[in-house]
Design an enzyme around this catalytic site. Structure first.
Site, short mmCIF file in Angstrom:
data_model
loop_
_atom_site.label_atom_id
_atom_site.label_comp_id
_atom_site.label_asym_id
_atom_site.label_seq_id
_atom_site.Cartn_x
_atom_site.Cartn_y
_atom_site.Cartn_z
N ARG A 47 -34.16 38.69 -18.01
CA ARG A 47 -33.18 39.53 -18.71
C ARG A 47 -31.84 39.37 -18.01
O ARG A 47 -31.74 38.70 -16.98
CB ARG A 47 -33.62 41.00 -18.84
N GLY A 48 -30.80 40.00 -18.58
CA GLY A 48 -29.45 39.80 -18.06
C GLY A 48 -28.79 38.74 -18.92
O GLY A 48 -29.40 37.69 -19.19
N ALA A 49 -27.55 39.01 -19.35
CA ALA A 49 -26.90 38.16 -20.36
C ALA A 49 -26.85 36.66 -19.99
O ALA A 49 -27.34 35.82 -20.75
CB ALA A 49 -25.51 38.72 -20.67
N ARG A 90 -33.15 38.37 -28.73
CA ARG A 90 -32.53 39.67 -28.41
C ARG A 90 -31.15 39.67 -29.07
O ARG A 90 -30.48 38.64 -29.09
CB ARG A 90 -32.40 39.89 -26.88
N GLN A 197 -33.75 48.80 -14.09
CA GLN A 197 -33.26 47.53 -13.54
C GLN A 197 -32.54 47.73 -12.21
O GLN A 197 -32.54 46.84 -11.37
CB GLN A 197 -32.30 46.85 -14.53
N ASP A 238 -22.66 42.55 -21.63
CA ASP A 238 -23.50 41.76 -22.51
C ASP A 238 -22.70 41.17 -23.67
O ASP A 238 -23.07 40.15 -24.24
CB ASP A 238 -24.66 42.61 -23.04
N ASN A 248 -22.58 47.05 -22.57
CA ASN A 248 -23.38 46.81 -21.35
C ASN A 248 -24.53 47.81 -21.35
O ASN A 248 -24.68 48.62 -22.28
CB ASN A 248 -22.50 46.95 -20.10
O1 MRU Z 1 -31.48 44.80 -20.91
P1 MRU Z 1 -31.00 43.91 -19.80
O2 MRU Z 1 -31.67 44.14 -18.50
O3 MRU Z 1 -31.02 42.45 -20.23
O4 MRU Z 1 -29.49 44.31 -19.63
C1 MRU Z 1 -28.71 43.68 -18.66
C2 MRU Z 1 -27.35 44.24 -18.54
O5 MRU Z 1 -26.96 45.12 -19.27
C3 MRU Z 1 -26.46 43.61 -17.53
O6 MRU Z 1 -25.58 44.55 -17.02
C4 MRU Z 1 -25.66 42.50 -18.23
O7 MRU Z 1 -26.50 41.61 -18.89
C5 MRU Z 1 -24.81 41.74 -17.28
S1 MRU Z 1 -25.81 40.85 -16.17
C6 MRU Z 1 -25.02 39.71 -15.35
#
Ligand code: MRU
Length: 345
Positions: A47-49, A90, A197, A238, A248
């Site tokens: 996960r994470g953008a 997603r 997270q 995101d 985000n």
């Molecule tokens: O649902 P997630 O864990 O994928 O969400 C992640 C976030 O919201 C992060 O803050 C975002 O992707 C930036 S990560 C470098």
């Protein structure tokens, strides 16, 4: 600095640190075809953008490999279906759509080549996305470090570290840079309900690196901000609209409101691949809603009564007015955002 490899591609297998299990279990999840990649993104193994952008790119590599021996028409047709599946894994983080769009264009431009030649080009493009992400994060970290004062106390939300990217991190990349350049920083990490997270992943990265820090429940942040205990807030993104509105992790908007009320600088740290040049404002961002089990259960144990209805958006949008600046690999963007974002293009 300890190297955390959230994503690794070797001999046509994608290896992912299973982020559903950290910090108690360190396990590698293997994807051998694009459907497993789709599952890994949906179920948040990864996960994470930026991380899901790079993962999806390798998903396309696996699809090309799977269909390699088919005739050209079927190869291209099936590849197209795989692109669609991965694109929809997603909905909010635009880095995913950005990576798929890059792959789609590449395939389009090389339709006349052999399947094998197309596969080689796709693999090369995925490797490029992967390598550029680390370089981008290091560049962002350097710009970000310029606004971090000696001895600063930083508040962060969700996980924006090596686990959320190919390496180093976005907001947590700035934290790493400040720490390793001897700024004597201290970090408060929000737990980040419902999936934790912050509590599970950011805390794990902070402990691995020995960065002075404390984990807090999300509802502690406002008190720390009011009491003058926070010098700066750094979060990831995101999707960023042209006017600067930023999607985000859920809870980011709430933090930004408190930060504004108490004049605490609030920065977004994100690569330019997180900017959606096709949308004017945050109203156009699709917000993912996830399963109610994330709210009714903790670690598989029910904490809410049967029969209760749940609202579980995974992200929220922080309006541009609450943002002090957007730290990118090309420098820090400030208001007027649209004008300054367009200059980057
Ligand atoms: O649902 P997630 O864990 O994928 O969400 C992640 C976030 O919201 C992060 O803050 C975002 O992707 C930036 S990560 C470098």
């Amino acid at each position: 600095m300890k190297e955390i490899k959230a994503i690794e591609f070797k001999d046509n297998i994608l290896y992912l640190i299973d982020q559903r299990k950290l910090p108690t279990i360190y396990e590698i999840f293997q994807c051998k075809d694009y459907k497993e990649v789709d599952f890994a993104i949906k179920d948040m193994v990864v996960r994470g953008a930026p991380a899901i952008g790079a993962t999806a790119a390798y998903g396309v590599v696996l699809a090309a490999k799977e269909f390699l021996n088919q005739d050209k028409k079927d190869f291209l047709g099936n590849l197209d279906k795989a692109l669609e599946v991965l694109n929809n894994s997603r909905p909010t983080a635009v880095n995913l759509m950005w990576a798929i769009k890059k792959m789609r264009l590449l395939i389009e431009e090389n339709r006349s080549l052999s399947n094998e030649e197309i596969y080689v080009k796709i693999k090369k493009e995925a490797d490029k996305i992967f390598e550029e992400d680390i370089a981008t994060n290091k560049a962002m970290a350097k710009y970000g470090n310029e606004i971090i004062k000696q001895g600063a106390t930083i508040l962060t939300h969700c996980n924006t570290g090596a686990l959320a990217t190919v390496g180093y991190g976005t907001a947590l990349g700035v934290v790493r840079e400040a720490h390793y350049t001897g700024k004597n920083i201290f970090v408060y990490a929000d737990e980040t309900r419902p999936r934790l997270q912050g509590g599970r992943l950011t805390a794990w990265e902070l402990v691995q690196e020995g960065i002075p820090s404390k984990l807090i429940a999300d509802n502690v942040a406002a008190t720390l901000i009011r009491d003058g205990k926070i010098d700066v807030i750094l979060v990831g993104a995101d999707r960023i609209a042209l006017n600067g509105d930023t999607a985000n992790k859920i809870g980011t908007f709430m933090l930004s409101v408190v930060a504004k009320a108490y004049n605490v600088p609030f920065y977004i740290v994100a690569p330019t691949t997180t900017i959606d040049f096709d949308i004017e404002t945050g109203k156009e961002i699709e917000i993912e809603e996830r399963d109610s089990i994330e709210v009714t259960h903790i670690d598989g144990v029910r904490t809410a009564p049967e029969g209760i209805e749940v609202y579980n958006p995974a992200f929220d949008v922080t309006p541009w007015e609450n943002i002090s600046g957007i730290i990118t690999e090309k420098g820090i963007i400030r208001s007027p955002y649209k004008e300054n974002i367009m200059k980057l293009r």
